[in-house]
Design a protein around this motif. Structure first.
Motif, PDB file in Angstrom:
ATOM      1  N   GLU A 134      57.021  46.784  22.518  1.00  0.00           N
ATOM      2  CA  GLU A 134      56.001  46.110  23.341  1.00  0.00           C
ATOM      3  C   GLU A 134      56.537  45.742  24.713  1.00  0.00           C
ATOM      4  N   ARG A 135      57.827  45.513  24.785  1.00  0.00           N
ATOM      5  CA  ARG A 135      58.442  45.154  26.072  1.00  0.00           C
ATOM      6  C   ARG A 135      58.951  46.373  26.831  1.00  0.00           C
ATOM      7  N   GLY A 136      58.700  47.557  26.262  1.00  0.00           N
ATOM      8  CA  GLY A 136      59.121  48.801  26.926  1.00  0.00           C
ATOM      9  C   GLY A 136      60.626  49.005  26.915  1.00  0.00           C
ATOM     10  N   LEU A 137      61.313  48.375  25.965  1.00  0.00           N
ATOM     11  CA  LEU A 137      62.780  48.435  25.968  1.00  0.00           C
ATOM     12  C   LEU A 137      63.358  49.341  24.879  1.00  0.00           C
ATOM     13  N   MET A 138      62.503  49.803  23.959  1.00  0.00           N
ATOM     14  CA  MET A 138      63.037  50.552  22.824  1.00  0.00           C
ATOM     15  C   MET A 138      63.233  52.025  23.174  1.00  0.00           C
ATOM     16  N   ARG A 139      64.405  52.568  22.864  1.00  0.00           N
ATOM     17  CA  ARG A 139      64.677  54.005  23.038  1.00  0.00           C
ATOM     18  C   ARG A 139      65.092  54.548  21.679  1.00  0.00           C
ATOM     19  N   ARG A 140      64.419  55.617  21.233  1.00  0.00           N
ATOM     20  CA  ARG A 140      64.703  56.154  19.894  1.00  0.00           C
ATOM     21  C   ARG A 140      65.665  57.336  19.962  1.00  0.00           C
ATOM     22  N   ILE A 141      66.605  57.346  19.033  1.00  0.00           N
ATOM     23  CA  ILE A 141      67.609  58.404  18.993  1.00  0.00           C
ATOM     24  C   ILE A 141      67.664  58.957  17.569  1.00  0.00           C
ATOM     25  N   ASP A 142      67.645  60.295  17.451  1.00  0.00           N
ATOM     26  CA  ASP A 142      67.687  60.904  16.122  1.00  0.00           C
ATOM     27  C   ASP A 142      69.100  60.805  15.570  1.00  0.00           C
ATOM     28  N   GLY A 143      69.279  59.900  14.597  1.00  0.00           N
ATOM     29  CA  GLY A 143      70.616  59.634  14.063  1.00  0.00           C
ATOM     30  C   GLY A 143      71.055  60.606  12.986  1.00  0.00           C
ATOM     31  N   THR A 144      70.196  61.610  12.665  1.00  0.00           N
ATOM     32  CA  THR A 144      70.610  62.577  11.639  1.00  0.00           C
ATOM     33  C   THR A 144      71.460  63.682  12.255  1.00  0.00           C
ATOM     34  N   ARG A 145      71.496  63.744  13.578  1.00  0.00           N
ATOM     35  CA  ARG A 145      72.297  64.794  14.237  1.00  0.00           C
ATOM     36  C   ARG A 145      73.779  64.418  14.204  1.00  0.00           C
TER      37      ARG A 145
END
Ligand code: AMP
Length: 224
Positions: A191-202
């Protein structure tokens, strides 16, 4: 460039510790792990350690007030003034709000929260093989990242052990706690525009590349 105040997010076993080791050498930022700090307190037999141990052994969260106080002190230490990488904190909405409150009192703010995303079945597979060194908490995996000599840390020669809370039934509870108590924070930072998602299965190298790219973008955005 202003300071980089980063939060590493993700379920237990997502590879936060591994990534933190790499980030620590890439960026001159202190790496602050509330889990490591608590384990240190347990080892030293402090009051906090004695209080925290029963929760940790069960895979439950240590009460917010204890954690917030410990983290707040650490974040105000001189080496954290130009930025930090947090691992394992905040872990509840309440902790997230307390962190924001503290940082705003210090005229600072969270730069980004990096979610290293890994499904539950992969978490269980990874954690069952995880080993840590008794001296400094360096991480290994018996299959994916074995030490050169079995049971011995490459970096400081100390003994490698399985954490008590990495045992199977405790891991199930930690996953449950993550979904119930920590995941609401994803929405909070989204909601605060701070989240960045990273694929941790790599692979760890790929995850590291992705994190570095995210940090480079954050720095660019900040310079604009
Ligand atoms: P970790 O090494 O981050 O998985 O933390 C190990 C254990 O320490 C957790 O299972 C909790 O019992 C406790 N712990 C670490 N960080 C926190 C936190 N921010 N809030 C509550 N408990 C925590």
């Amino acid at each position: 460039m202003s300071e980089l105040n980063l939060i590493l997010f993700g379920p237990p076993g997502a590879g936060k510790g591994t990534q933190a080791d790499r980030l620590r050498s890439d960026f001159r930022l202190p790496f602050i792990s509330t889990g490591d700090m608590l384990r240190e307190n347990v080892k030293e037999g402090t009051e906090l350690g004695k209080e925290a141990q029963k929760y940790m052994d069960a895979g439950d969260l240590v009460p917010d007030d204890l954690i917030v106080k410990m983290a707040a002190e650490r974040l105000q230490a001189p080496d954290a003034q130009d930025g930090f990488i947090l691992d394992g904190f905040p872990r509840t909405l309440e902790q997230g709000k307390e962190l924001d409150k503290l940082l705003s009192q210090l005229a600072r703010r969270v730069t980004a929260a990096l979610l290293i995303d890994v499904p539950d079945e992969e978490v269980v597979r990874r954690i069952s093989g995880r080993r840590v060194c008794v001296k400094s908490g360096h991480n290994y995996h018996v299959d994916f990242d074995p030490p050169k000599r079995e049971g011995i840390c490459d970096q400081d020669g100390s003994r490698l052990v399985q954490r008590d809370d990495d045992k199977p039934d405790v891991v199930q509870n930690r996953l449950h706690v993550y979904h119930e108590q920590t995941e609401p924070l994803i929405e909070y930072y989204d909601e605060r525009g701070l989240m960045r998602r990273i694929d941790g299965t790599r692979s760890p190298a790929d995850v590291n590349d992705h994190i570095r790219a995210v940090i480079a973008t954050l720095r660019m955005e900040d310079d604009v």
